[in-house]
Design an enzyme around this catalytic site. Structure first.
Site, PDB file in Angstrom:
ATOM      1  N   TYR A   1       0.861  -1.188   0.000  1.00  0.00           N
ATOM      2  CA  TYR A   1       0.000   0.000   0.000  1.00  0.00           C
ATOM      3  C   TYR A   1       0.890   1.229   0.000  1.00  0.00           C
ATOM      4  CZ  TYR A   1      -3.533   3.351   1.675  1.00  0.00           C
ATOM      5  OH  TYR A   1      -4.381   4.423   1.806  1.00  0.00           O
TER       6      TYR A   1
ATOM      7  N   ASP B   1       9.283   2.613  -0.304  1.00  0.00           N
ATOM      8  CA  ASP B   1       8.282   3.314   0.488  1.00  0.00           C
ATOM      9  C   ASP B   1       8.560   2.957   1.951  1.00  0.00           C
ATOM     10  OD1 ASP B   1       6.096   4.052   1.981  1.00  0.00           O
ATOM     11  OD2 ASP B   1       4.599   3.314   0.561  1.00  0.00           O
TER      12      ASP B   1
ATOM     13  N   LYS C   1       4.879   9.069   8.979  1.00  0.00           N
ATOM     14  CA  LYS C   1       4.701   8.529  10.329  1.00  0.00           C
ATOM     15  C   LYS C   1       5.756   9.004  11.331  1.00  0.00           C
ATOM     16  CE  LYS C   1       2.102   4.565   8.533  1.00  0.00           C
ATOM     17  NZ  LYS C   1       0.725   4.815   8.864  1.00  0.00           N
TER      18      LYS C   1
HETATM   19  N1  HOZ Z   1      -2.846   3.822   6.290  1.00  0.00           N
HETATM   20  C1  HOZ Z   1      -2.966   3.525   7.689  1.00  0.00           C
HETATM   21  C2  HOZ Z   1      -2.937   2.064   7.879  1.00  0.00           C
HETATM   22  N2  HOZ Z   1      -1.911   1.397   7.169  1.00  0.00           N
HETATM   23  C3  HOZ Z   1      -4.126   4.271   8.293  1.00  0.00           C
HETATM   24  C4  HOZ Z   1      -5.224   3.511   8.878  1.00  0.00           C
HETATM   25  C5  HOZ Z   1      -6.245   4.397   9.632  1.00  0.00           C
HETATM   26  O1  HOZ Z   1      -5.880   5.378  10.224  1.00  0.00           O
HETATM   27  O2  HOZ Z   1      -7.410   4.040   9.582  1.00  0.00           O
END
Ligand code: HOZ
Length: 432
Positions: free
Chosen positions: A149, A244, A272
């Site tokens: 992702y 990433d 993050k």
């Molecule tokens: N993209 C994050 C999880 N891999 C965010 C998830 C969230 O805050 O709902």
């Protein structure tokens, strides 16, 4: 108190109201608990390794705001630094010394990064790096891996992990076919598949982007030689290699996965941890490539809140804390104790399971494994994971509400937190 029966009246009522106000009642899909059942817990406050919900229940937290809380939530030194920064204003929209300081810290730490551009989220970093990959190479196609992702930009919503996998979505409506067709996919850890894509699309592939350690299809490590193989293949085909490291950056090592595995990509995305709990993303890499970014070069990308002084301040203080001796040793030891313990309990209670950790990032699948890619991850017993998740929540342990998300520990997690977690896991697994 941890371990008491969960009363969630306030959470239920706030979430019921939220569902009328926001799609699914949330600001980001995975946190809605859709795949594990039940309603989400509504948070009131966070501190260290613990979170408290609006009903006053306390949990040991292994989500850590999905990665940023590596020093523990609301670390006193981060909060103090933020108080100081607040006094000077919340947004400049102009250069500040803070950006130089964080940029230097990132450049010093991350082997591939010679220049960096700050943005406001991991998604933004990845969508910007994609444009840069294309601008630099003059090619349109990219290769990504199934279950990885890279945020929610159109080009990446093809066989994506995280919420897309959690909700079992086929990809996403609204992504033009023409856009998605430029995204080629291969199974993670499968060099032959990547080789084949390069052969089938000669001179057309701008580059390969991946999570060097996957965190969005559950926790999956690269097989020996996989990252090195990608480095060779991309060089052979004059394509770019992009790591990433939004999840892994400053988490699995101070210099990220590239430092840990000794493979230097051309470009890197971050997020993050470098924002210390405030919204930050970044992309960086080779000076010749980064020099294409406006206003140094012609590739346009901008942002009103980019380089925000509060976010820079939280990021700087977080990296300062991480640079102190023993931090990564603590993350590694505490997390290994957790995953070794969980695997042992699974074995003793008769559940097929596999998993592992690197530093403060971990995962557990309910399958004998091994898990090398997204297809393997999908063999995990999802119904069992859901029951495990619910059981742990009832015991005061807050795990990611999805089989397809890595777990995170922090410098604030103690042996006693892990002991309590394992005691809870023993009870829950025995009853699964
Ligand atoms: N993209 C994050 C999880 N891999 C965010 C998830 C969230 O805050 O709902």
């Amino acid at each position: 108190m941890i371990g008491t029966t969960l009363k969630t009246t306030q959470s239920e009522s706030i979430f019921a109201a939220a569902q009328k106000l926001m799609p699914g009642g949330v600001s980001s899909p995975v946190r809605a608990f859709k795949s594990v059942g039940g309603n989400p817990i509504v948070f009131d406050r966070v501190q260290g390794a613990h979170v408290w919900d609006v009903d006053g229940n306390q949990y040991i937290d292994y989500v850590g705001s999905w990665g940023p809380a590596i020093c523990g939530h609301a670390h006193p030194e981060v909060i103090k630094a933020l108080h100081g920064a607040l006094e000077k204003g919340t947004s400049f929209g102009a250069p500040s010394l803070l950006e130089n300081v964080l940029a230097e810290m990132v450049i010093d730490a991350v082997p591939s990064v010679e220049m960096v551009r700050f943005v406001s989220s991991g998604t933004e970093a990845c969508m910007s790096v994609l444009r840069l990959m294309r601008a630099f190479t003059g090619r349109e196609k990219i290769i990504k891996f199934e279950g990885c992702y890279h945020g929610h930009a159109d080009m990446f919503l093809v066989k994506a992990g995280s919420g897309v996998a959690t909700l079992g979505l086929p990809d996403s409506p609204g992504v033009p076919k023409s856009t998605a067709s430029s995204t080629l996919t291969a199974p993670f850890n499968n060099l032959e598949a990547v080789k084949a894509l390069f052969m089938e699309n000669p001179g057309e592939i701008a580059g390969v982007i991946l999570e060097p350690v996957v965190g969005n299809a559950g926790f999956i490590v690269p097989d020996p030689g996989f990252l090195a193989g990608l480095r060779e293949l991309t060089q052979e085909h004059n394509a770019l290699l992009v790591f990433d490291e939004v999840m892994t950056g400053f988490r699995i090592a101070y210099g990220g996965a590239q430092a840990k595995f000794g493979i230097t990509p051309d470009l890197t995305t971050l997020g993050k941890v470098i924002g210390g709990g405030l919204p930050v993303g970044a992309y960086g890499g080779r000076r010749d490539i980064m020099s294409m970014v406006a206003p140094a070069g012609p590739m346009y990308q901008a942002g009103t809140l980019s380089g925000n002084p509060l976010a820079m301040t939280a990021g700087i203080k977080t990296l300062e804390l991480l640079r102190q001796p023993g931090t990564y040793e603590h993350l590694d030891r505490i997390t290994k104790k957790l995953t070794d313990g969980l695997l042992q309990i699974a074995q003793e209670t008769g559940h097929a399971a596999c998993g592992g950790q690197i530093s403060g990032m971990f995962g557990l699948f309910f399958t004998a494994g091994p898990v090398h890619n997204y297809d393997d991850a999908k063999t995990s017993d999802m119904a069992k994971f859901s029951r495990f998740h619910r059981g742990m929540l009832e015991q005061g342990i807050y795990l990611a509400p999805s089989q397809f998300e890595a777990g995170f520990t922090s410098l604030a997690h103690t042996d006693s937190d892990v002991d309590r977690t394992l005691a809870a896991a023993r009870e829950v697994m025995a009853a699964l």
